[in-house]
Design an enzyme around this catalytic site. Structure first.
Site, short mmCIF file in Angstrom:
data_model
loop_
_atom_site.label_atom_id
_atom_site.label_comp_id
_atom_site.label_asym_id
_atom_site.label_seq_id
_atom_site.Cartn_x
_atom_site.Cartn_y
_atom_site.Cartn_z
N SER A 151 66.14 -43.00 -29.54
CA SER A 151 64.72 -43.25 -29.84
C SER A 151 63.88 -42.57 -28.77
O SER A 151 64.37 -42.36 -27.64
CB SER A 151 64.45 -44.76 -29.82
OG SER A 151 63.06 -45.02 -29.84
N TYR A 164 64.84 -52.89 -25.40
CA TYR A 164 65.15 -51.85 -26.39
C TYR A 164 65.12 -50.47 -25.70
O TYR A 164 66.02 -49.65 -25.90
CB TYR A 164 64.12 -51.92 -27.52
CG TYR A 164 64.29 -50.88 -28.60
CD1 TYR A 164 65.26 -51.02 -29.58
CD2 TYR A 164 63.46 -49.76 -28.65
CE1 TYR A 164 65.41 -50.07 -30.58
CE2 TYR A 164 63.60 -48.80 -29.63
CZ TYR A 164 64.57 -48.96 -30.61
OH TYR A 164 64.71 -48.01 -31.60
P1 NAD Z 1 66.48 -51.14 -39.89
O1 NAD Z 1 66.38 -52.52 -39.35
O2 NAD Z 1 66.03 -50.89 -41.29
O3 NAD Z 1 67.95 -50.58 -39.75
C1 NAD Z 1 68.88 -51.03 -38.79
C2 NAD Z 1 70.18 -51.26 -39.49
O4 NAD Z 1 71.17 -51.66 -38.53
C3 NAD Z 1 70.07 -52.37 -40.54
O5 NAD Z 1 70.65 -51.94 -41.73
C4 NAD Z 1 70.85 -53.50 -39.91
O6 NAD Z 1 71.44 -54.35 -40.84
C5 NAD Z 1 71.88 -52.71 -39.11
N1 NAD Z 1 72.50 -53.54 -38.08
C6 NAD Z 1 71.90 -54.30 -37.13
N2 NAD Z 1 72.82 -54.98 -36.43
C7 NAD Z 1 74.04 -54.63 -36.92
C8 NAD Z 1 75.37 -55.00 -36.61
N3 NAD Z 1 75.65 -55.89 -35.65
N4 NAD Z 1 76.38 -54.43 -37.31
C9 NAD Z 1 76.12 -53.55 -38.30
N5 NAD Z 1 74.87 -53.16 -38.66
C10 NAD Z 1 73.85 -53.71 -37.97
O7 NAD Z 1 65.69 -50.19 -38.88
P2 NAD Z 1 65.58 -48.60 -38.82
O8 NAD Z 1 64.19 -48.33 -38.44
O9 NAD Z 1 66.16 -47.98 -40.02
O10 NAD Z 1 66.50 -48.27 -37.55
C11 NAD Z 1 67.68 -47.49 -37.62
C12 NAD Z 1 67.97 -46.92 -36.24
O11 NAD Z 1 66.93 -46.04 -35.87
C13 NAD Z 1 68.04 -47.98 -35.14
O12 NAD Z 1 69.05 -47.65 -34.20
C14 NAD Z 1 66.67 -47.88 -34.49
O13 NAD Z 1 66.68 -48.32 -33.16
C15 NAD Z 1 66.42 -46.39 -34.60
N6 NAD Z 1 65.03 -45.99 -34.51
C16 NAD Z 1 64.11 -46.38 -35.45
C17 NAD Z 1 62.79 -45.96 -35.33
C18 NAD Z 1 61.72 -46.35 -36.32
O14 NAD Z 1 60.53 -46.13 -36.05
N7 NAD Z 1 62.06 -46.89 -37.47
C19 NAD Z 1 62.40 -45.16 -34.25
C20 NAD Z 1 63.38 -44.79 -33.31
C21 NAD Z 1 64.68 -45.20 -33.45
#
Ligand code: NAD
Length: 258
Positions: A151, A164
């Site tokens: 991120s 985070y």
């Molecule tokens: P999201 O919550 O939709 O997706 C996260 C996924 O991880 C979910 O499907 C959740 O069920 C899964 N997860 C969480 N804990 C878990 C576990 N113990 N075992 C298996 N699966 C697990 O959020 P997102 O925005 O799609 O995030 C996806 C990735 O992208 C994350 O690593 C997040 O930190 C990163 N990210 C997101 C953004 C953003 O703005 N959306 C920005 C930077 C980084």
């Protein structure tokens, strides 16, 4: 003459594929021709995604995975390879966040974030890499990819999500350490650092006054959609990126340039 990314014959596992970026990553890899293994805890949602991918002509498998549980990691990767075949690509995407000042963070909240974002990503990559290393010994030309989803919060601090930020900064350095150790085995390990992308976890927040102010402070006063990462993900997954290893690439619409 056109040039296109072709992932036919590749098998890719995406963690946290039940929603948001993970679901999109799985779809675009499948559209690129890869067979995808959808891995998360909510298998009902994964089955719905599998049906969507199959309806578009792709191939997908579902495995149950909790990245915070070592036994679950071992059995999910073994299950994935039995069902789909040897993994060529891992997208280490599962992640969680916690909102609060560092002064107030409780041990459970700290461990929740670190166990998922850092330890989970590490042990999933380690389990997959052990298998990749074993295979490459018999087939030195074989190419493998690990794509860690970090991120911009791993590159700079952001208020209220300090733990985070710490976890994602560790994912950034973990990526370099893995690339350095595993590159000789034909495993390229790179990280994507997304900026703000609208997904289920933040959709409601971006609709609030605070969320709107935040968008207003971004370079182009807009947030991204999951498909805005398609190009970068496909590049890092494809054989054409064989000279890219240990790269930390932000896809943030210019946020880090501010
Ligand atoms: P999201 O919550 O939709 O997706 C996260 C996924 O991880 C979910 O499907 C959740 O069920 C899964 N997860 C969480 N804990 C878990 C576990 N113990 N075992 C298996 N699966 C697990 O959020 P997102 O925005 O799609 O995030 C996806 C990735 O992208 C994350 O690593 C997040 O930190 C990163 N990210 C997101 C953004 C953003 O703005 N959306 C920005 C930077 C980084």
């Amino acid at each position: 003459m056109g040039v296109e990314v072709n992932l036919e014959g590749k098998i890719a596992l995406v963690t946290g594929a039940s929603s948001g970026l993970g679901a999109r990553f799985a779809k675009i890899l499948a559209l690129g021709g890869a067979q995808v293994v959808l891995a998360a805890r909510r298998t009902e949602r994964l089955k719905e995604l599998r049906a969507e991918i199959e309806a578009e002509g792709g191939a997908a498998h579902v495995v149950s995975l909790d990245v915070t549980d070592h036994n679950s990691i071992k059995s999910a990767i073994a299950h994935a390879e039995t069902e789909a075949g040897p993994l060529d690509i891992l997208v280490n995407n599962a992640g969680v966040s916690h909102t609060g000042r560092l002064l107030d963070v409780a041990p459970d909240d700290y461990h929740f974030v670190m166990n998922t974002n850092l330890h989970g990503a590490f042990f999933v990559a380690q389990e997959v890499a052990k298998r990749m290393v074993a295979r490459v010994k018999g087939d030195p030309k074989r190419q493998h990819r690990i794509i860690n989803i970090a991120s911009v919060a791993g590159l700079r601090t952001l208020p209220q999500i300090g733990v985070y930020c710490i976890s994602k900064a560790a994912v950034v350095h973990m990526t370099r350490a893995m690339a350095s150790e595993w590159g000789r085995y034909g495993i390229n390990v790179n990280a994507i650092c997304p900026g703000y992308i609208e997904t289920e976890i933040n959709h409601d927040h971006f609709a609030t006054e605070h969320g709107k102010k935040l968008i207003d402070m971004l370079p182009r006063k807009r947030i991204g959609q999951p498909q805005d990462l398609d190009g970068l993900l496909l590049l890092l997954a494809a054989d054409e990126s064989h000279f890219i290893n240990g790269a930390i690439i932000n896809a943030d619409d210019g946020m880090m340039a501010q």
